[in-house]
Motif scaffolding. Structure first.
Motif, PDB file in Angstrom:
ATOM      1  N   LEU B  61       0.860  -1.186   0.000  1.00  0.00           N
ATOM      2  CA  LEU B  61       0.000   0.000   0.000  1.00  0.00           C
ATOM      3  C   LEU B  61       0.890   1.227   0.000  1.00  0.00           C
ATOM      4  CD1 LEU B  61      -2.839   1.214   0.209  1.00  0.00           C
ATOM      5  CD2 LEU B  61      -2.676   1.019   2.663  1.00  0.00           C
ATOM      6  N   ARG B  62       0.826   1.950  -1.092  1.00  0.00           N
ATOM      7  CA  ARG B  62       1.688   3.125  -1.216  1.00  0.00           C
ATOM      8  C   ARG B  62       0.818   4.267  -1.703  1.00  0.00           C
ATOM      9  NH1 ARG B  62       7.142   1.401  -3.927  1.00  0.00           N
ATOM     10  NH2 ARG B  62       6.870  -0.190  -2.363  1.00  0.00           N
ATOM     11  N   GLU B  63       0.925   5.386  -1.037  1.00  0.00           N
ATOM     12  CA  GLU B  63       0.013   6.501  -1.317  1.00  0.00           C
ATOM     13  C   GLU B  63      -1.398   5.943  -1.193  1.00  0.00           C
ATOM     14  OE1 GLU B  63       1.539   9.690  -3.184  1.00  0.00           O
ATOM     15  OE2 GLU B  63       3.104   8.915  -1.868  1.00  0.00           O
ATOM     16  N   ASN B  64      -2.151   5.948  -2.279  1.00  0.00           N
ATOM     17  CA  ASN B  64      -3.499   5.397  -2.236  1.00  0.00           C
ATOM     18  C   ASN B  64      -3.636   4.122  -3.044  1.00  0.00           C
ATOM     19  OD1 ASN B  64      -4.904   6.873  -0.485  1.00  0.00           O
ATOM     20  ND2 ASN B  64      -5.717   8.317  -1.983  1.00  0.00           N
ATOM     21  N   ILE B  65      -2.525   3.637  -3.530  1.00  0.00           N
ATOM     22  CA  ILE B  65      -2.574   2.485  -4.427  1.00  0.00           C
ATOM     23  C   ILE B  65      -2.288   1.207  -3.651  1.00  0.00           C
ATOM     24  CG2 ILE B  65      -1.686   1.485  -6.562  1.00  0.00           C
ATOM     25  CD1 ILE B  65      -2.666   4.174  -7.229  1.00  0.00           C
ATOM     26  N   LEU B  66      -3.238   0.328  -3.688  1.00  0.00           N
ATOM     27  CA  LEU B  66      -3.068  -0.976  -3.054  1.00  0.00           C
ATOM     28  C   LEU B  66      -2.757  -1.989  -4.154  1.00  0.00           C
ATOM     29  CD1 LEU B  66      -3.580  -2.903  -0.526  1.00  0.00           C
ATOM     30  CD2 LEU B  66      -5.869  -3.149  -1.454  1.00  0.00           C
ATOM     31  N   SER B  67      -1.620  -2.662  -4.047  1.00  0.00           N
ATOM     32  CA  SER B  67      -1.295  -3.684  -5.048  1.00  0.00           C
ATOM     33  C   SER B  67      -1.240  -5.047  -4.399  1.00  0.00           C
ATOM     34  CB  SER B  67       0.049  -3.421  -5.714  1.00  0.00           C
ATOM     35  OG  SER B  67       0.408  -2.086  -5.642  1.00  0.00           O
ATOM     36  N   LEU B  68      -1.827  -6.003  -5.083  1.00  0.00           N
ATOM     37  CA  LEU B  68      -1.760  -7.390  -4.647  1.00  0.00           C
ATOM     38  C   LEU B  68      -1.045  -8.161  -5.734  1.00  0.00           C
ATOM     39  CD1 LEU B  68      -5.509  -8.084  -3.845  1.00  0.00           C
ATOM     40  CD2 LEU B  68      -3.777  -7.306  -2.259  1.00  0.00           C
ATOM     41  N   GLN B  95      -4.398  -4.098  -8.954  1.00  0.00           N
ATOM     42  CA  GLN B  95      -4.183  -2.855  -8.216  1.00  0.00           C
ATOM     43  C   GLN B  95      -5.493  -2.135  -7.996  1.00  0.00           C
ATOM     44  OE1 GLN B  95      -1.388  -0.246 -10.084  1.00  0.00           O
ATOM     45  NE2 GLN B  95       0.349  -1.223  -9.072  1.00  0.00           N
ATOM     46  N   PHE B  96      -5.580  -1.482  -6.852  1.00  0.00           N
ATOM     47  CA  PHE B  96      -6.769  -0.699  -6.537  1.00  0.00           C
ATOM     48  C   PHE B  96      -6.352   0.683  -6.060  1.00  0.00           C
ATOM     49  CE2 PHE B  96      -7.657  -5.131  -5.723  1.00  0.00           C
ATOM     50  CZ  PHE B  96      -8.850  -5.316  -6.400  1.00  0.00           C
ATOM     51  N   THR B  97      -7.175   1.638  -6.347  1.00  0.00           N
ATOM     52  CA  THR B  97      -6.966   2.967  -5.779  1.00  0.00           C
ATOM     53  C   THR B  97      -7.986   3.158  -4.673  1.00  0.00           C
ATOM     54  OG1 THR B  97      -6.351   3.705  -7.971  1.00  0.00           O
ATOM     55  CG2 THR B  97      -6.728   5.406  -6.318  1.00  0.00           C
ATOM     56  N   LEU B  98      -7.502   3.421  -3.493  1.00  0.00           N
ATOM     57  CA  LEU B  98      -8.404   3.554  -2.359  1.00  0.00           C
ATOM     58  C   LEU B  98      -8.838   4.994  -2.200  1.00  0.00           C
ATOM     59  CD1 LEU B  98      -6.331   1.416   0.142  1.00  0.00           C
ATOM     60  CD2 LEU B  98      -8.349   0.683  -1.093  1.00  0.00           C
TER      61      LEU B  98
END
Lengths: 154, 136
Positions: B61-68, B95-98
């Motif tokens: 999780l970096r900034e608002n980007i969640l990567s799996l 990847q998701f933007t939270l």
């Protein structure tokens, strides 16, 4: 891209030139399918779950991706040369207040019957589920096993 | 769907990743199917990643980007020969933007039977707070 898709799978081991021809034929099948449907090797119609079947000298291996399904929710039976696989995938109910952003996972029941190329020793079959992948090991029956014949030298 | 138990499942081909970034590693990459739901306190993400062991999973999780991303090791032995191949295997990546601020220190992930469950608690400030109005 296409080349990678059709050849990028785990390496095939072949024992004779005919196996290699067989493999080429299968790849040609995939190619023809790709040109006619635009999808490489994807099933057009089928039954859940999708399975991969492999064999070695002793056994057949049937594998299916069933994430979140426990072994006791599956019903597997073997008769002669057919394997039947039924079960139900349940997703646990979440909190009532939860608001969904995405809902892509599906629940439901399934039933599939697979006919294998030869008879199976049903008594020795076994199945295991690890990390959401079901593996069923089906030993060939004694009659169906390839036999090594040694030539006697007198 | 938690309730629809009687529906018959249809087979679905795995969706290959359509490029958030060019892949440099060999092999196929698929997008896992996910459920994402939110309560007042947290966001929960459930992802189907069959074949991925807990140790082979990367969550970032970096900034608002969640990567799996998850690596899959082939369960097949080298001397096995294909008879029928209906599904393909490869890595998973998504990847998701939270939209909410997540309390990074309280993220909790568990992997069971190929299903990842990720709890992302919202930070205190992002939780809705009810303000009582006193009447005189």
């Amino acid at each position: 891209m296409l080349w990678r898709r059709t050849t990028g799978w785990p390496a095939w081991a072949w024992a004779s030139p005919f196996d290699e021809l067989d493999r080429m034929r299968r790849q040609m099948d995939i190619l023809t399918e790709t040109f006619s449907t635009g999808l490489p090797g994807e099933p057009i119609a089928g039954v859940f779950p999708l399975v991969n079947v492999t064999e070695d000298k002793e056994n057949y291996y049937v594998r299916a991706e069933l994430p979140g399904i426990k072994a006791d929710e599956l019903d597997i039976s073997v008769t002669g040369d057919t394997l039947s696989l039924t079960g139900e995938r349940r997703l646990p109910a979440e909190e009532e207040k939860a608001q969904y952003h995405r809902r892509e996972r599906e629940a439901g029941s399934f039933s599939r019957i697979i006919t294998l190329p030869s008879q199976i020793d049903a008594a020795k079959a076994n199945a295991s589920c690890t990390d959401g992948i079901l593996t069923i090991v089906l030993p060939r029956s004694e009659q169906a096993k390839p036999k090594q014949i040694t030539v006697k030298t007198s | 769907m938690a309730d629809g138990g009687s529906k018959a499942l249809q087979p679905k081909a795995k969706a290959e990743v359509t490029i958030p970034a060019e892949q440099m590693t060999p092999g196929l990459v698929f997008t896992p199917a996910v459920d994402i739901f939110e309560t007042e306190k947290e966001i929960t993400l459930v992802a189907d990643m069959p074949g991925v062991k807990a140790g082979d999973l990367n969550i970032d999780l970096r900034e608002n980007i969640l990567s799996l991303s998850g690596d899959v090791k082939s369960p097949e032995k080298s001397d096995e020969v294909d008879v029928l191949r209906e599904y393909r295997t490869g890595k998973y990546s998504r990847q998701f933007t939270l939209s909410q601020v997540i309390d990074q220190s309280k993220i909790d992930a568990s992997m069971k039977d190929g299903v990842l469950r990720l709890r992302l608690p919202k930070i205190e400030a992002a939780m809705p707070r009810k303000i009582a109005v006193k009447a005189k």
